[in-house]
Design a protein around this motif. Structure first.
Motif, PDB file in Angstrom:
ATOM      1  N   CYS A 149      45.165  43.243  22.856  1.00 60.78           N
ATOM      2  CA  CYS A 149      45.170  44.158  23.986  1.00 60.78           C
ATOM      3  C   CYS A 149      44.991  45.588  23.470  1.00 60.78           C
ATOM      4  N   HIS A 150      45.011  46.553  24.364  1.00 60.11           N
ATOM      5  CA  HIS A 150      44.840  47.951  23.980  1.00 60.11           C
ATOM      6  C   HIS A 150      45.955  48.442  23.070  1.00 60.11           C
ATOM      7  N   LEU A 151      47.138  47.795  23.151  1.00 61.94           N
ATOM      8  CA  LEU A 151      48.288  48.232  22.357  1.00 61.94           C
ATOM      9  C   LEU A 151      48.369  47.544  21.005  1.00 61.94           C
ATOM     10  N   GLY A 152      47.464  46.611  20.724  1.00 63.17           N
ATOM     11  CA  GLY A 152      47.419  45.980  19.415  1.00 63.17           C
ATOM     12  C   GLY A 152      48.219  44.705  19.284  1.00 63.17           C
ATOM     13  N   LYS A 153      48.639  44.108  20.396  1.00 59.19           N
ATOM     14  CA  LYS A 153      49.363  42.836  20.341  1.00 59.19           C
ATOM     15  C   LYS A 153      48.365  41.680  20.329  1.00 59.19           C
ATOM     16  N   LEU A 154      48.784  40.571  19.709  1.00 61.18           N
ATOM     17  CA  LEU A 154      47.891  39.424  19.531  1.00 61.18           C
ATOM     18  C   LEU A 154      48.251  38.309  20.511  1.00 61.18           C
ATOM     19  N   TYR A 155      47.212  37.632  21.025  1.00 62.68           N
ATOM     20  CA  TYR A 155      47.400  36.557  22.006  1.00 62.68           C
ATOM     21  C   TYR A 155      46.413  35.427  21.734  1.00 62.68           C
ATOM     22  N   SER A 156      46.831  34.237  22.073  1.00 62.30           N
ATOM     23  CA  SER A 156      45.882  33.123  22.174  1.00 62.30           C
ATOM     24  C   SER A 156      45.169  33.269  23.516  1.00 62.30           C
ATOM     25  N   LYS A 157      43.860  33.267  23.504  1.00 65.97           N
ATOM     26  CA  LYS A 157      43.100  33.581  24.715  1.00 65.97           C
ATOM     27  C   LYS A 157      43.396  32.615  25.854  1.00 65.97           C
ATOM     28  N   MET A 158      43.509  31.328  25.561  1.00 68.66           N
ATOM     29  CA  MET A 158      43.773  30.345  26.617  1.00 68.66           C
ATOM     30  C   MET A 158      45.140  30.571  27.245  1.00 68.66           C
ATOM     31  N   CYS A 159      46.135  30.903  26.422  1.00 67.67           N
ATOM     32  CA  CYS A 159      47.479  31.183  26.947  1.00 67.67           C
ATOM     33  C   CYS A 159      47.469  32.430  27.825  1.00 67.67           C
ATOM     34  N   LEU A 160      46.687  33.426  27.430  1.00 72.66           N
ATOM     35  CA  LEU A 160      46.601  34.649  28.218  1.00 72.66           C
ATOM     36  C   LEU A 160      45.926  34.391  29.561  1.00 72.66           C
ATOM     37  N   ILE A 161      44.881  33.571  29.579  1.00 70.84           N
ATOM     38  CA  ILE A 161      44.199  33.245  30.839  1.00 70.84           C
ATOM     39  C   ILE A 161      45.157  32.530  31.784  1.00 70.84           C
ATOM     40  N   GLU A 162      45.935  31.599  31.269  1.00 67.93           N
ATOM     41  CA  GLU A 162      46.907  30.889  32.097  1.00 67.93           C
ATOM     42  C   GLU A 162      47.955  31.846  32.652  1.00 67.93           C
ATOM     43  N   ALA A 163      48.378  32.808  31.837  1.00 65.04           N
ATOM     44  CA  ALA A 163      49.368  33.785  32.300  1.00 65.04           C
ATOM     45  C   ALA A 163      48.791  34.711  33.355  1.00 65.04           C
ATOM     46  N   LEU A 164      47.508  35.068  33.239  1.00 63.38           N
ATOM     47  CA  LEU A 164      46.877  35.927  34.240  1.00 63.38           C
ATOM     48  C   LEU A 164      46.706  35.200  35.565  1.00 63.38           C
ATOM     49  N   LEU A 165      46.469  33.889  35.512  1.00 64.67           N
ATOM     50  CA  LEU A 165      46.363  33.111  36.750  1.00 64.67           C
ATOM     51  C   LEU A 165      47.710  33.010  37.445  1.00 64.67           C
ATOM     52  N   ASP A 166      48.768  32.889  36.660  1.00 63.13           N
ATOM     53  CA  ASP A 166      50.127  32.852  37.197  1.00 63.13           C
ATOM     54  C   ASP A 166      50.854  34.102  36.717  1.00 63.13           C
ATOM     55  N   ARG A 167      50.799  35.175  37.518  1.00 64.60           N
ATOM     56  CA  ARG A 167      51.314  36.478  37.092  1.00 64.60           C
ATOM     57  C   ARG A 167      52.797  36.441  36.750  1.00 64.60           C
TER      58      ARG A 167
END
Length: 258
Positions: free
Chosen positions: A51-69
């Motif tokens: 992200c803009h702040l430099g934290k690391l994410y697994s892309k699939m996990c992030l997509i799932e989290a964005l679908l379920d805020r």
């Protein structure tokens, strides 16, 4: 308590001593940030994004989290969509082996990724940065030692505001927030400029082509017809011609029968 001649009481049994808080293992905490997703706390899986702040994410996990805020933690609420993250171009460590020990835990003696310039492991012991313009990752030492405005890996040009410090401290986070606002403002300006250019191009093309059929008919004293009206008229003509064909075929059949 003892004192019966058989046992000798210890001081901690007679006096209540305040227990010291457990000291955190800083090395283990750093390794956890570099190997685990900031949302699910599970091992990072490719593709990996930041992200803009430099934290690391697994892309699939992030997509799932964005679908379920509701699954998105408060520390990650600055991510509104996938436009707020960048795919990372990481360099794999040839010495890393994703094998499990006999106890069942992963072998953490080597980091899965390294700096492509100096070969330093991306384990938290060394500071690493990533470029928002291309997503390439390398050590901060390489960025300082080889001072250039082109990426060390893909040779794509970048600006100072494109540099994102990965898993930085509190001071780094404040700097990353400032650079995030600068990048967002720049993207907004670029979008507005692009829209204005498209509008200008369409207007110049319309003037070069001259007046449309509707404008000429209006000047000649005729009522202009829209595209929708002309298409409807054509469809009506087709229906009428089909109806006439059917009528003629019915008449021919009746004549043949008689």
């Amino acid at each position: 308590m003892g004192c019966d001649g058989g046992t000798i009481p210890r001081r901690d049994e007679l006096v209540r001593v305040k227990k010291k808080p457990e000291a955190k293992d800083k090395d283990a905490e750093l390794a956890f940030k570099w190997k685990c997703c900031a949302i699910t706390q599970e091992t990072l899986q490719e593709p990996i994004v930041m992200c803009h702040l430099g934290k690391l994410y697994s892309k699939m996990c992030l997509i799932e989290a964005l679908l379920d805020r509701s699954a998105l933690p408060e520390t990650c609420r600055h991510i509104k969509s996938l436009k707020d993250v960048k795919n990372l171009n990481l360099t794999k460590n040839p010495e890393y082996k994703n094998e499990r020990k006999k106890e069942g835990s992963l072998d953490s003696r080597a980091s899965p990724y390294i700096c492509p310039v100096l070969g330093l492991e991306m384990s938290g012991k060394f500071r690493f940065v990533a470029l928002w313009s291309c997503g390439c990752v390398f050590s901060e030492r390489a960025l300082k030692e080889v001072s250039t405005k082109t990426c060390h890996k893909c040779t794509k040009p970048f600006e100072e505001n494109d540099v994102v410090i990965l898993n930085g401290n509190e001071e780094d986070l404040e700097l990353m927030k400032t650079r995030m606002e600068i990048r967002r403002h720049k993207n907004k300006k670029n979008k507005e400029k692009k829209i204005k250019e498209e509008i200008g191009a369409t207007s110049t093309n319309g003037e070069a082509e001259g007046p449309s059929n509707g404008e000429t008919s209006y000047k000649a004293g005729k009522r202009p017809t829209s595209d929708a009206g002309s298409s409807c008229a054509q469809e009506a003509k087709k229906l009428k011609s089909n109806a006439l064909k059917l009528d003629n075929s019915d008449m021919l059949k009746s004549m043949i029968v008689t």
